[in-house]
Design a protein around this motif. Sequence first.
Motif, mmCIF file in Angstrom:
data_model
loop_
_atom_site.group_PDB
_atom_site.id
_atom_site.type_symbol
_atom_site.label_atom_id
_atom_site.label_comp_id
_atom_site.label_asym_id
_atom_site.label_seq_id
_atom_site.Cartn_x
_atom_site.Cartn_y
_atom_site.Cartn_z
ATOM 1 N N MET A 17 0.860 -1.173 0.000
ATOM 2 C CA MET A 17 0.000 0.000 0.000
ATOM 3 C C MET A 17 0.906 1.236 0.000
ATOM 4 N N ALA A 18 0.449 2.299 -0.623
ATOM 5 C CA ALA A 18 1.195 3.554 -0.659
ATOM 6 C C ALA A 18 0.200 4.706 -0.596
ATOM 7 N N ASP A 19 0.683 5.854 -0.169
ATOM 8 C CA ASP A 19 -0.127 7.070 -0.179
ATOM 9 C C ASP A 19 0.179 7.823 -1.461
ATOM 10 N N LEU A 20 -0.875 8.297 -2.131
ATOM 11 C CA LEU A 20 -0.751 9.027 -3.389
ATOM 12 C C LEU A 20 -1.424 10.373 -3.227
ATOM 13 N N ARG A 21 -0.782 11.410 -3.734
ATOM 14 C CA ARG A 21 -1.403 12.740 -3.741
ATOM 15 C C ARG A 21 -0.932 13.485 -4.972
ATOM 16 N N SER A 22 -1.768 14.406 -5.435
ATOM 17 C CA SER A 22 -1.361 15.279 -6.527
ATOM 18 C C SER A 22 -0.287 16.216 -6.001
ATOM 19 N N SER A 23 0.685 16.555 -6.833
ATOM 20 C CA SER A 23 1.770 17.429 -6.392
ATOM 21 C C SER A 23 1.199 18.723 -5.830
ATOM 22 N N GLY A 24 1.701 19.107 -4.676
ATOM 23 C CA GLY A 24 1.263 20.339 -4.035
ATOM 24 C C GLY A 24 0.026 20.190 -3.180
ATOM 25 N N SER A 25 -0.642 19.048 -3.239
ATOM 26 C CA SER A 25 -1.856 18.811 -2.464
ATOM 27 C C SER A 25 -1.505 18.214 -1.109
ATOM 28 N N VAL A 26 -2.410 18.403 -0.149
ATOM 29 C CA VAL A 26 -2.221 17.817 1.179
ATOM 30 C C VAL A 26 -3.003 16.511 1.295
ATOM 31 N N ALA A 27 -4.136 16.429 0.602
ATOM 32 C CA ALA A 27 -5.001 15.249 0.677
ATOM 33 C C ALA A 27 -4.340 14.053 0.002
ATOM 34 N N THR A 53 -0.728 13.994 -14.999
ATOM 35 C CA THR A 53 -0.813 14.637 -13.683
ATOM 36 C C THR A 53 0.466 14.379 -12.894
ATOM 37 N N LEU A 54 1.008 15.430 -12.282
ATOM 38 C CA LEU A 54 2.172 15.278 -11.413
ATOM 39 C C LEU A 54 1.684 14.792 -10.061
ATOM 40 N N VAL A 55 2.334 13.751 -9.551
ATOM 41 C CA VAL A 55 1.920 13.137 -8.292
ATOM 42 C C VAL A 55 3.119 12.924 -7.382
ATOM 43 N N GLU A 56 2.808 12.648 -6.112
ATOM 44 C CA GLU A 56 3.809 12.259 -5.128
ATOM 45 C C GLU A 56 3.302 11.009 -4.450
#
Length: 117
Positions: A17-27, A53-56
């Motif tokens: 499992m991993a956490d995914l968020r859009s770059s610059g987002s907190v959610a 989409t840029l993601v982290e």
Amino acid sequence: MAEIDHRLISRDSLFLMADLRSSGSVATERVKVRNLSAGGMMAEGAENPVRGTLVELNLRNIGWVQGEIAWVHGNRCGIAFNEDIDPKLARAPVVGIESPTLVRAAQSMRRAPLRKL
């Protein structure tokens, strides 16, 4: 006809499992990591991913990694990392974290006296 694999980098199939968020987002949202390589991964369960989409991603034992959604197929997407990672680190056990449930269970077992029958 069998599908030919045109990948240049080998991938490890796994289930993390991993956490995914859009770059610059907190959610963040939880996604399943289906395969992982030094240059990218396949994630499953992302809410409406859009190609480009840029993601982290927060990967176990690696931390936050930046990338871009390279392809989308249903609820799965491919993510190309901006910088290579060591995928073997994600497979390594997490150190320094105890499972509270197992610790509590072991402690409660020690408290109960043994009876002779």
